[in-house]
Design an enzyme around this catalytic site. Structure first.
Site, PDB file in Angstrom:
ATOM      1  N   GLY A  49       0.840  -1.192   0.000  1.00 23.14           N
ATOM      2  CA  GLY A  49       0.000   0.000   0.000  1.00 23.14           C
ATOM      3  C   GLY A  49       0.873   1.239   0.000  1.00 23.14           C
ATOM      4  N   GLN A  54       3.374   9.907   0.854  1.00 23.02           N
ATOM      5  CA  GLN A  54       4.628   9.143   0.884  1.00 23.02           C
ATOM      6  C   GLN A  54       5.496   9.382  -0.343  1.00 23.02           C
ATOM      7  OE1 GLN A  54       2.604   5.243   2.065  1.00 23.02           O
ATOM      8  NE2 GLN A  54       4.577   5.143   3.113  1.00 23.02           N
ATOM      9  N   CYS A 111       6.300   0.148   7.574  1.00 23.24           N
ATOM     10  CA  CYS A 111       5.900   1.259   6.699  1.00 23.24           C
ATOM     11  C   CYS A 111       7.078   1.616   5.819  1.00 23.24           C
ATOM     12  CB  CYS A 111       5.503   2.459   7.558  1.00 23.24           C
ATOM     13  SG  CYS A 111       5.075   3.917   6.589  1.00 23.24           S
ATOM     14  N   LEU A 112       6.821   1.827   4.526  1.00 22.31           N
ATOM     15  CA  LEU A 112       7.901   2.184   3.597  1.00 22.31           C
ATOM     16  C   LEU A 112       8.562   3.504   3.983  1.00 22.31           C
ATOM     17  CD1 LEU A 112       6.184   1.204   0.224  1.00 22.31           C
ATOM     18  CD2 LEU A 112       7.919  -0.093   1.487  1.00 22.31           C
ATOM     19  N   HIS A 153      -3.966   1.632   7.810  1.00 20.87           N
ATOM     20  CA  HIS A 153      -2.611   2.206   7.764  1.00 20.87           C
ATOM     21  C   HIS A 153      -2.535   3.345   6.730  1.00 20.87           C
ATOM     22  CE1 HIS A 153       1.944   1.581   7.817  1.00 20.87           C
ATOM     23  NE2 HIS A 153       1.769   2.376   6.781  1.00 20.87           N
ATOM     24  N   GLU A 154      -3.086   3.101   5.530  1.00 21.70           N
ATOM     25  CA  GLU A 154      -2.967   4.094   4.447  1.00 21.70           C
ATOM     26  C   GLU A 154      -3.842   5.314   4.711  1.00 21.70           C
ATOM     27  OE1 GLU A 154      -0.504   3.715   2.708  1.00 21.70           O
ATOM     28  OE2 GLU A 154      -0.188   1.571   3.011  1.00 21.70           O
ATOM     29  N   HIS A 157      -2.235   7.685   6.996  1.00 22.29           N
ATOM     30  CA  HIS A 157      -1.243   8.558   6.351  1.00 22.29           C
ATOM     31  C   HIS A 157      -1.883   9.878   5.907  1.00 22.29           C
ATOM     32  CE1 HIS A 157       2.613   6.543   6.119  1.00 22.29           C
ATOM     33  NE2 HIS A 157       2.087   5.433   5.635  1.00 22.29           N
TER      34      HIS A 157
HETATM   35 ZN    ZN Z   1       3.039   3.597   5.677  1.00 24.98          ZN
END
Ligand code: ZN
Length: 196
Positions: A49, A54, A111-112, A153-154, A157
């Protein structure tokens, strides 16, 4: 910096509330191009995701996708426990998320934008998300298990919230250590051992 580089924690854009996408942007080139860039960045990472902030764009757009190859290391039991199953690419613009079943499910999450680390994070069991795709077609998705975790999670963000704001902080670890010491153990055992 290539435009698909992923923004990391510390960058203010990850802490802002992202802006709504206006109706006149739907189906237009800049939005379609943003979505393409996001999908490319997510697949390159690879991740399941990604939210627009991001890649440094403060807009309410998320993309999600889970593929067989990303869960290849999980046993059938682990997949079952996580509720993890492949699903095709979803692009959601202006997502509005409702937690349908708030019974908490706790698993390791990363998380990226916080590379190399993971921690146990409690999330709601089942969610419903409404929004549109990048062309403005309305969509609605009610889902349990891993996709429900990814969605929470997304969407977080877009509010400037990271998983570290919700994690059981005593469980934070480097991915290698987490894999070596904690993966495969029941979450209840991990929590007891780490007093989390
Ligand atoms: Zn993330």
């Amino acid at each position: 910096m290539a435009k698909y580089d992923i923004v990391r924690a510390g960058s203010p854009v990850l802490r802002d509330r992202a802006a709504e996408v206006a109706e006149e942007e739907l189906g237009q080139k800049p939005l379609l191009s943003l979505v393409r860039t996001m999908v490319e960045a997510m697949r390159r990472a690879p991740g399941v995701g990604l939210a627009a902030p991001q890649i440094g764009v403060s807009k309410r757009v998320i993309v999600l996708e889970d593929a067989e190859r990303l869960m290849a290391k999980l046993s059938p039991e682990e997949r079952e426990e996580r509720g993890r199953a492949p699903f095709p690419l979803k692009v959601i613009v202006n997502p509005v998320l409702t937690i349908v079943d708030d019974a908490p499910v706790t698993f390791f999450e990363g998380c990226l934008s916080v590379p190399g680390l993971s921690a146990l994070v409690p999330r709601g069991t089942e969610v419903e998300v409404k929004g549109t795709d990048e062309k403005g077609t309305p969509l609605s998705w009610r889902v349990r298990g891993w996709p429900a975790r990814i969605l929470q999670h997304e969407v977080d963000h877009l509010e400037g919230t990271l998983y570290v704001d919700r994690m059981l902080s005593r469980t934070l670890g480097h991915n290698q250590e987490v894999a070596e010491h904690w993966f495969g153990l029941p979450v209840s055992v991990v929590r007891e051992r780490l007093r989390a």
